[in-house]
Design a protein around this motif. Structure first.
Motif, PDB file in Angstrom:
ATOM      1  N   THR A   1      70.257 -47.214  -7.199  1.00  0.00           N
ATOM      2  CA  THR A   1      71.325 -48.123  -6.769  1.00  0.00           C
ATOM      3  C   THR A   1      70.875 -49.573  -6.863  1.00  0.00           C
ATOM      4  OG1 THR A   1      72.240 -46.454  -5.277  1.00  0.00           O
ATOM      5  CG2 THR A   1      72.849 -48.751  -4.874  1.00  0.00           C
ATOM      6  N   ALA A   2      69.665 -49.858  -6.390  1.00  0.00           N
ATOM      7  CA  ALA A   2      69.148 -51.226  -6.441  1.00  0.00           C
ATOM      8  C   ALA A   2      68.921 -51.664  -7.878  1.00  0.00           C
ATOM      9  CB  ALA A   2      67.843 -51.314  -5.652  1.00  0.00           C
ATOM     10  N   ALA A   3      68.412 -50.767  -8.719  1.00  0.00           N
ATOM     11  CA  ALA A   3      68.164 -51.118 -10.115  1.00  0.00           C
ATOM     12  C   ALA A   3      69.475 -51.400 -10.838  1.00  0.00           C
ATOM     13  CB  ALA A   3      67.404 -50.004 -10.816  1.00  0.00           C
ATOM     14  N   ALA A   4      70.488 -50.575 -10.584  1.00  0.00           N
ATOM     15  CA  ALA A   4      71.791 -50.793 -11.202  1.00  0.00           C
ATOM     16  C   ALA A   4      72.350 -52.155 -10.825  1.00  0.00           C
ATOM     17  CB  ALA A   4      72.764 -49.686 -10.779  1.00  0.00           C
ATOM     18  N   ARG A   5      72.202 -52.521  -9.560  1.00  0.00           N
ATOM     19  CA  ARG A   5      72.695 -53.815  -9.091  1.00  0.00           C
ATOM     20  C   ARG A   5      71.948 -54.962  -9.764  1.00  0.00           C
ATOM     21  NH1 ARG A   5      71.249 -53.368  -4.158  1.00  0.00           N
ATOM     22  NH2 ARG A   5      73.036 -52.068  -3.612  1.00  0.00           N
ATOM     23  N   PHE A   6      70.629 -54.827  -9.872  1.00  0.00           N
ATOM     24  CA  PHE A   6      69.826 -55.878 -10.504  1.00  0.00           C
ATOM     25  C   PHE A   6      70.246 -56.088 -11.955  1.00  0.00           C
ATOM     26  CE2 PHE A   6      66.286 -56.977 -13.283  1.00  0.00           C
ATOM     27  CZ  PHE A   6      65.891 -58.191 -12.746  1.00  0.00           C
ATOM     28  N   TYR A   7      70.354 -55.024 -12.717  1.00  0.00           N
ATOM     29  CA  TYR A   7      70.648 -55.184 -14.143  1.00  0.00           C
ATOM     30  C   TYR A   7      72.050 -55.702 -14.404  1.00  0.00           C
ATOM     31  CZ  TYR A   7      66.172 -53.136 -15.156  1.00  0.00           C
ATOM     32  OH  TYR A   7      64.817 -52.916 -15.224  1.00  0.00           O
ATOM     33  N   SER A   8      73.002 -55.303 -13.589  1.00  0.00           N
ATOM     34  CA  SER A   8      74.364 -55.772 -13.807  1.00  0.00           C
ATOM     35  C   SER A   8      74.555 -57.216 -13.363  1.00  0.00           C
ATOM     36  CB  SER A   8      75.363 -54.860 -13.094  1.00  0.00           C
ATOM     37  OG  SER A   8      75.165 -54.893 -11.691  1.00  0.00           O
TER      38      SER A   8
ATOM     39  N   LEU B   1      64.848 -63.863 -11.456  1.00  0.00           N
ATOM     40  CA  LEU B   1      63.922 -64.205 -10.377  1.00  0.00           C
ATOM     41  C   LEU B   1      64.640 -64.281  -9.038  1.00  0.00           C
ATOM     42  CD1 LEU B   1      61.720 -66.932 -12.137  1.00  0.00           C
ATOM     43  CD2 LEU B   1      61.211 -64.492 -11.816  1.00  0.00           C
ATOM     44  N   GLU B   2      65.831 -64.832  -9.026  1.00  0.00           N
ATOM     45  CA  GLU B   2      66.611 -64.913  -7.788  1.00  0.00           C
ATOM     46  C   GLU B   2      66.979 -63.520  -7.277  1.00  0.00           C
ATOM     47  OE1 GLU B   2      70.008 -67.370  -8.288  1.00  0.00           O
ATOM     48  OE2 GLU B   2      68.857 -69.213  -8.657  1.00  0.00           O
ATOM     49  N   ALA B   3      67.099 -62.567  -8.198  1.00  0.00           N
ATOM     50  CA  ALA B   3      67.494 -61.210  -7.818  1.00  0.00           C
ATOM     51  C   ALA B   3      66.299 -60.315  -7.488  1.00  0.00           C
ATOM     52  CB  ALA B   3      68.325 -60.582  -8.931  1.00  0.00           C
ATOM     53  N   GLY B   4      65.096 -60.882  -7.506  1.00  0.00           N
ATOM     54  CA  GLY B   4      63.937 -60.113  -7.086  1.00  0.00           C
ATOM     55  C   GLY B   4      62.913 -59.799  -8.147  1.00  0.00           C
ATOM     56  N   ALA B   5      63.119 -60.264  -9.388  1.00  0.00           N
ATOM     57  CA  ALA B   5      62.126 -60.055 -10.436  1.00  0.00           C
ATOM     58  C   ALA B   5      60.906 -60.941 -10.197  1.00  0.00           C
ATOM     59  CB  ALA B   5      62.726 -60.354 -11.806  1.00  0.00           C
ATOM     60  N   THR B   6      59.814 -60.622 -10.886  1.00  0.00           N
ATOM     61  CA  THR B   6      58.571 -61.388 -10.803  1.00  0.00           C
ATOM     62  C   THR B   6      58.287 -62.046 -12.145  1.00  0.00           C
ATOM     63  OG1 THR B   6      57.661 -59.810  -9.211  1.00  0.00           O
ATOM     64  CG2 THR B   6      56.096 -61.265 -10.316  1.00  0.00           C
ATOM     65  N   ALA B   7      57.877 -63.297 -12.123  1.00  0.00           N
ATOM     66  CA  ALA B   7      57.530 -63.991 -13.368  1.00  0.00           C
ATOM     67  C   ALA B   7      56.164 -63.500 -13.849  1.00  0.00           C
ATOM     68  CB  ALA B   7      57.499 -65.500 -13.151  1.00  0.00           C
ATOM     69  N   VAL B   8      56.120 -62.948 -15.059  1.00  0.00           N
ATOM     70  CA  VAL B   8      54.864 -62.529 -15.670  1.00  0.00           C
ATOM     71  C   VAL B   8      54.336 -63.643 -16.569  1.00  0.00           C
ATOM     72  CG1 VAL B   8      53.762 -60.850 -17.203  1.00  0.00           C
ATOM     73  CG2 VAL B   8      55.537 -60.103 -15.603  1.00  0.00           C
ATOM     74  N   ARG B   9      55.225 -64.201 -17.355  1.00  0.00           N
ATOM     75  CA  ARG B   9      54.884 -65.332 -18.224  1.00  0.00           C
ATOM     76  C   ARG B   9      56.044 -66.327 -18.153  1.00  0.00           C
ATOM     77  NH1 ARG B   9      52.544 -63.914 -23.931  1.00  0.00           N
ATOM     78  NH2 ARG B   9      50.665 -63.724 -22.651  1.00  0.00           N
ATOM     79  N   PRO B  10      55.877 -67.469 -17.473  1.00  0.00           N
ATOM     80  CA  PRO B  10      56.969 -68.429 -17.344  1.00  0.00           C
ATOM     81  C   PRO B  10      57.514 -68.852 -18.702  1.00  0.00           C
ATOM     82  CG  PRO B  10      55.172 -68.996 -15.869  1.00  0.00           C
ATOM     83  CD  PRO B  10      54.655 -67.905 -16.763  1.00  0.00           C
TER      84      PRO B  10
ATOM     85  N   ALA C   1      74.230 -37.663 -24.585  1.00  0.00           N
ATOM     86  CA  ALA C   1      75.165 -37.085 -23.628  1.00  0.00           C
ATOM     87  C   ALA C   1      76.205 -38.111 -23.251  1.00  0.00           C
ATOM     88  CB  ALA C   1      74.408 -36.629 -22.369  1.00  0.00           C
ATOM     89  N   PRO C   2      77.369 -37.688 -22.744  1.00  0.00           N
ATOM     90  CA  PRO C   2      78.389 -38.638 -22.291  1.00  0.00           C
ATOM     91  C   PRO C   2      77.834 -39.553 -21.217  1.00  0.00           C
ATOM     92  CG  PRO C   2      79.280 -36.419 -22.398  1.00  0.00           C
ATOM     93  CD  PRO C   2      77.798 -36.290 -22.570  1.00  0.00           C
ATOM     94  N   LEU C   3      78.371 -40.741 -21.142  1.00  0.00           N
ATOM     95  CA  LEU C   3      77.924 -41.730 -20.170  1.00  0.00           C
ATOM     96  C   LEU C   3      78.308 -41.322 -18.758  1.00  0.00           C
ATOM     97  CD1 LEU C   3      76.679 -44.525 -19.682  1.00  0.00           C
ATOM     98  CD2 LEU C   3      78.952 -45.493 -20.023  1.00  0.00           C
ATOM     99  N   THR C   4      77.278 -41.101 -17.900  1.00  0.00           N
ATOM    100  CA  THR C   4      77.544 -40.736 -16.517  1.00  0.00           C
ATOM    101  C   THR C   4      76.765 -41.600 -15.554  1.00  0.00           C
ATOM    102  OG1 THR C   4      75.804 -39.048 -16.601  1.00  0.00           O
ATOM    103  CG2 THR C   4      78.053 -38.335 -17.082  1.00  0.00           C
ATOM    104  N   ALA C   5      75.573 -42.094 -15.980  1.00  0.00           N
ATOM    105  CA  ALA C   5      74.767 -42.927 -15.099  1.00  0.00           C
ATOM    106  C   ALA C   5      75.384 -44.301 -14.970  1.00  0.00           C
ATOM    107  CB  ALA C   5      73.324 -43.027 -15.629  1.00  0.00           C
ATOM    108  N   THR C   6      74.929 -45.058 -13.976  1.00  0.00           N
ATOM    109  CA  THR C   6      75.498 -46.379 -13.764  1.00  0.00           C
ATOM    110  C   THR C   6      74.415 -47.446 -13.782  1.00  0.00           C
ATOM    111  OG1 THR C   6      75.326 -46.132 -11.371  1.00  0.00           O
ATOM    112  CG2 THR C   6      77.405 -45.523 -12.406  1.00  0.00           C
ATOM    113  N   VAL C   7      74.754 -48.571 -14.368  1.00  0.00           N
ATOM    114  CA  VAL C   7      73.957 -49.795 -14.303  1.00  0.00           C
ATOM    115  C   VAL C   7      74.935 -50.926 -14.143  1.00  0.00           C
ATOM    116  CG1 VAL C   7      72.511 -51.392 -15.583  1.00  0.00           C
ATOM    117  CG2 VAL C   7      72.001 -49.001 -15.658  1.00  0.00           C
TER     118      VAL C   7
END
Length: 210
Positions: free
Chosen positions: A15-22, A67-76, A204-210
């Protein structure tokens, strides 16, 4: 099989990953799917995903939102000989590179992207290249034993192969890693595993969510 039908990231919190990517990267299930997994993984997972954009301002907009959504900077984000780009680690641990070949903005800044590229880190480029050609993919560009990019098919994701150590160096992370890739690909030719252990399953048909 002439393309990737879907890319699924296996994450601890779907759920959290789907929210981040969208919300942060503007991706939807036609680009990347997520599903819950507790498979052990540590260090570099052997792949990166790249968003190719049209100008530096778009890089900054996407990196900033991530970054605002919780990602970490690896290489600015910064300029280089080839253009402008940066690397982030998503909250689920996936490494993303956001880049452009342009060095100046030429239009309105947006969070749009032009291409989504999956780079698989491989140990034996010749063997992996032959494996995927045998599965029906067509080589678009090839640079000896260092890099292979397959021609874009009907799917939303372009596939490329990079030597594992070089891919980790490009991303700015150590090459060591153990456990699951936390990545599942789907195509018409699945199921199978490639020479580096990347898992493919039948489309397969699309069932997962992002």
């Amino acid at each position: 099989m002439n393309s990737i039908d879907s890319v699924t990231l296996e994450v601890a919190d779907a759920t959290a990953a789907a929210r981040f990517y969208s919300t942060a990267l503007g991706l939807d299930p036609s680009h990347v799917r997520v599903r819950a997994s507790e498979a052990p993984t540590a260090g570099f997972r052997g792949f990166t995903l790249s968003l190719v954009v049209s100008q530096p301002g778009n890089v900054d907009a996407l990196v900033g939102a991530a970054l605002e959504a919780g990602a970490t900077a690896v290489r600015p984000a910064s300029k280089s000989l080839w253009g402008y780009g940066g690397v982030i680690e998503a909250p689920d641990g996936t490494i993303w590179k956001i880049a452009t070949s342009k060095k100046k903005d030429t239009g309105r800044v947006t969070r749009d992207f032009d291409e989504l590229v999956l780079l698989l880190g491989v140990e034996d480029m010749k063997a992996s290249k032959q494996f995927y050609v045998g599965r029906g993919l067509t080589v678009g560009r090839s640079f000896g034993g260092k890099y292979v990019e397959f021609a874009a098919g009907s799917g939303p994701v372009k596939l490329a192969l990079y030597k594992r150590g070089a891919l980790a160096k490009d991303a700015g992370v150590p090459a060591d890693g153990t456990g699951s890739h936390r990545l599942v690909l789907a195509g018409a030719g699945g199921p199978f595993s490639d020479p580096d252990g990347f898992v493919w399953e039948a489309a397969a048909p699309l069932t997962a969510t992002v």
